[in-house]
Design an enzyme around this catalytic site. Structure first.
Site, PDB file in Angstrom:
ATOM      1  N   LYS A 287       0.831  -1.207   0.000  1.00  0.00           N
ATOM      2  CA  LYS A 287       0.000   0.000   0.000  1.00  0.00           C
ATOM      3  C   LYS A 287       0.862   1.252   0.000  1.00  0.00           C
ATOM      4  CE  LYS A 287      -3.924   0.484   2.335  1.00  0.00           C
ATOM      5  NZ  LYS A 287      -4.925   0.713   3.424  1.00  0.00           N
TER       6      LYS A 287
ATOM      7  N   GLU B  56       9.801  -5.400   4.855  1.00  0.00           N
ATOM      8  CA  GLU B  56      10.007  -6.737   4.308  1.00  0.00           C
ATOM      9  C   GLU B  56       9.847  -6.750   2.788  1.00  0.00           C
ATOM     10  OE1 GLU B  56       7.937  -7.227   8.378  1.00  0.00           O
ATOM     11  OE2 GLU B  56       7.822  -5.880   6.645  1.00  0.00           O
TER      12      GLU B  56
ATOM     13  N   GLY C  93      -5.932  -4.154   4.455  1.00  0.00           N
ATOM     14  CA  GLY C  93      -5.143  -5.286   3.976  1.00  0.00           C
ATOM     15  C   GLY C  93      -5.895  -6.595   4.006  1.00  0.00           C
ATOM     16  N   ARG C  94      -6.667  -6.839   5.090  1.00  0.00           N
ATOM     17  CA  ARG C  94      -7.320  -8.131   5.228  1.00  0.00           C
ATOM     18  C   ARG C  94      -8.552  -8.276   4.350  1.00  0.00           C
ATOM     19  NH1 ARG C  94      -6.665  -4.900   9.346  1.00  0.00           N
ATOM     20  NH2 ARG C  94      -8.344  -4.167  10.688  1.00  0.00           N
TER      21      ARG C  94
ATOM     22  N   GLU D 157      -6.778  -9.600  13.614  1.00  0.00           N
ATOM     23  CA  GLU D 157      -6.310  -8.236  13.370  1.00  0.00           C
ATOM     24  C   GLU D 157      -7.474  -7.255  13.418  1.00  0.00           C
ATOM     25  OE1 GLU D 157      -2.762  -7.400  10.713  1.00  0.00           O
ATOM     26  OE2 GLU D 157      -4.336  -6.453   9.521  1.00  0.00           O
TER      27      GLU D 157
ATOM     28  N   HIS E  10      -5.263 -36.373  13.862  1.00  0.00           N
ATOM     29  CA  HIS E  10      -4.113 -37.136  14.350  1.00  0.00           C
ATOM     30  C   HIS E  10      -3.119 -36.226  15.069  1.00  0.00           C
ATOM     31  CE1 HIS E  10      -5.294 -40.829  12.202  1.00  0.00           C
ATOM     32  NE2 HIS E  10      -5.853 -39.968  11.368  1.00  0.00           N
TER      33      HIS E  10
ATOM     34  N   LYS F 226       6.596  -2.437  13.983  1.00  0.00           N
ATOM     35  CA  LYS F 226       7.236  -1.809  12.821  1.00  0.00           C
ATOM     36  C   LYS F 226       8.050  -0.591  13.251  1.00  0.00           C
ATOM     37  CE  LYS F 226       3.708  -2.866   9.307  1.00  0.00           C
ATOM     38  NZ  LYS F 226       2.768  -2.231   8.351  1.00  0.00           N
TER      39      LYS F 226
END
Length: 514
Positions: free
Chosen positions: A195, A201, A256-257, A342, A373, A505
């Site tokens: 954005k 990163e 973002g989500r 979030e 399992h 951040k």
């Protein structure tokens, strides 16, 4: 919006929670929307409790809050932004309560990035040598990674002509090595999603990919022909060398989500085809209509939210498992972790006051057969009760040997686990079962407490009735988005910011400067 503890039905539900019904005699309850069916018969909520839960919708003013969102009011209070993910999937001829300017901008960008995806797939857009692209690598983190990655995993296996797309979210050299060893440097398209075009990163990965291409013989003059930008800051992208024609826009009001409906969804269109992406939009739009128009008793998103609140706030269950019984949905729980935690992982109300109730539960899960399992032991006999969303798909499977037999195994296990969690097994029933095994009396006495199951573990069962397609996946994602919205409205928390993400951040950047 009111504090939830001030809602008239809240205190009554508190009183009722001490005598919540068990699950040996379930209370039938189901709702349908499009190609999804929600069976909530195995929730510890009978009709009187459901009636009280439904009152919370009106008492909390959910419909008023929804109308504010739909009309583009700045319901993201701390950032003063509207929240318009429903606008991103509306069709050209659908009502546009958010206004013509926003609608036209969305349609324009959608045509651009879907047209670009098709041109890459058919070879019209190619590398500097005129060769078609054989791979794409998506570079992004958070919503720029989780949503597209999940959708590609879900829809890719049934796509007839797939362009392989790899995903990189971490600059960890081992993650980079794992992806780069599978691609041809000359014939790989890189999608850089950010954005702000300042995410540490993502920017580190961008520089890494450029250095790698140069080391592999790609000339400097041709380098940026292999890069695409998706951003809300196109000027920053172009300052870094991205071609304007290969820069796709989304807006600061896109969270973002919920961003996979925008140009962030470009990897989905590349991997599965523009048609699959448009089917996702159509499925989500159908769920949007259901959410806005279905009455309370038949509104699937309301009930998914209300049963979650009942379990979290009144029965005291602090985590929620999501168990998918279709391999293609293996990444769906990881996607939901961001969407739910979030959004609603907040301790402060919208008015800035501390919350008086528990908010988002810890969400976790994975593939159902694998979980049986592993962590299902805790679900059945652990000291904490964990509600489960079982997600199943009515599928004929691929044209593959024993496909129908194997799918039957998957579905039989789903239904058996639901029943076992709900019904459990008493000590008397355990003794009877061991008698059939001809065990010695002392051995039976020793084993009885270990082989007894308390039961009364609640669950939902969500079924995709027409197989997993772009359309049904769009409905499923939008359903959970609306669940999160409804819970945020009742809990009175600000679902659309994420200041908790920003602290880490800021600390990294501060250390970097020193």
């Amino acid at each position: 919006m009111p504090c939830p503890t001030s809602l008239p039905s809240w205190s009554i539900l508190k009183e009722q929670s001490s005598s919540a019904p068990g699950l040996r005699e379930p209370s039938p309850f189901s709702v349908q929307a499009g190609e999804l069916v929600l069976d909530a018969s195995l929730q510890r909520a009978n009709e009187p409790i459901r009636s009280l839960l439904a009152r919370l919708i009106d008492e909390a003013g959910v419909s008023t809050f929804l109308q504010q969102m739909v009309t583009g009011q700045a319901i993201n209070l701390t950032e003063q932004r509207p929240v318009l993910h429903m606008a991103l999937r509306a069709g050209e001829n659908d009502p546009q309560p958010w206004g013509a300017d926003i609608a036209n901008a969305i349609q324009s960008q959608r045509r651009r990035f879907l047209g670009f995806a098709q041109a890459v797939r058919d070879g019209t857009i190619h590398n500097s040598l005129g060769q078609t692209f054989t791979h794409a690598i998506n570079i992004g983190i958070g919503g720029s990674d989780l949503g597209p990655r999940m959708a590609c995993a879900a829809l890719g296996p049934a796509s007839k002509s797939r362009l392989p797309v790899e995903f990189l979210s971490s600059p960890d050299p081992w993650a980079v090595e794992d992806v780069l060893c599978r691609v041809d440097p000359l014939r790989t398209l890189f999608i850089v999603q950010s954005k702000s075009f300042s995410t540490q990163e993502t920017m580190a990965l961008f520089e890494t990919m450029k250095a790698w291409l140069l080391s592999q013989g790609v000339p400097q003059t041709a380098l940026m022909q292999q890069f695409v930008a998706v951003t809300a800051q196109p000027a920053r992208a172009q300052a870094l060398g991205f071609d304007e024609e290969k820069t796709f826009l989304f807006w600061d009001w896109v969270g973002g989500r919920t961003s996979l409906w925008s140009a962030i969804g470009l990897p989905i269109a590349l991997h599965c085809g523009p048609q699959s992406f448009e089917q996702m939009l159509q499925g989500a739009a159908l769920m949007d209509e259901h959410f806005q128009t279905a009455p309370k008793q038949a509104n699937m998103a309301y009930w998914l939210a209300l049963f979650g609140i009942w379990n979290r706030n009144f029965l005291g269950y602090t985590s929620q498992a999501v168990s998918c019984y279709d391999w293609r949905l293996r990444l769906f729980p990881a996607f939901l972790q961001q969407l739910e935690m979030e959004s609603n992982g907040k301790r402060i109300q919208r008015d800035g006051e501390p919350s008086k109730v528990g908010t988002a539960p810890v969400l976790w899960g994975g593939l159902g057969l694998d979980g049986q399992h592993a962590y299902f032991q805790m679900l059945h006999q652990g000291t904490d009760i964990v509600p489960v969303d079982f997600i199943g798909v009515h599928s004929k499977g691929p044209d593959f040997v024993r496909a129908s037999e194997n799918l039957s195994i998957v579905q039989e296990n789903l239904q058996a686990q639901r029943r076992a969690l709900a019904q459990g097994r008493t000590a008397e029933e355990t003794l009877e079962a061991m008698k059939a095994e001809n065990l010695a009396p002392e051995r039976m006495k020793q084993l009885t407490p270990h082989r007894t199951y308390p039961g009364h573990r609640p669950s939902n069962y969500l079924l995709l009735t027409q197989d997993l397609t772009g359309f049904s996946l769009g409905q499923l994602i939008a359903l959970y988005e609306h669940k999160v919205f409804t819970q945020a409205a009742i809990w009175n928390v600000p679902a659309f910011d994420q200041w908790g993400v920003e602290l880490g951040k800021a600390m990294v950047m501060k250390n970097h400067q020193h």
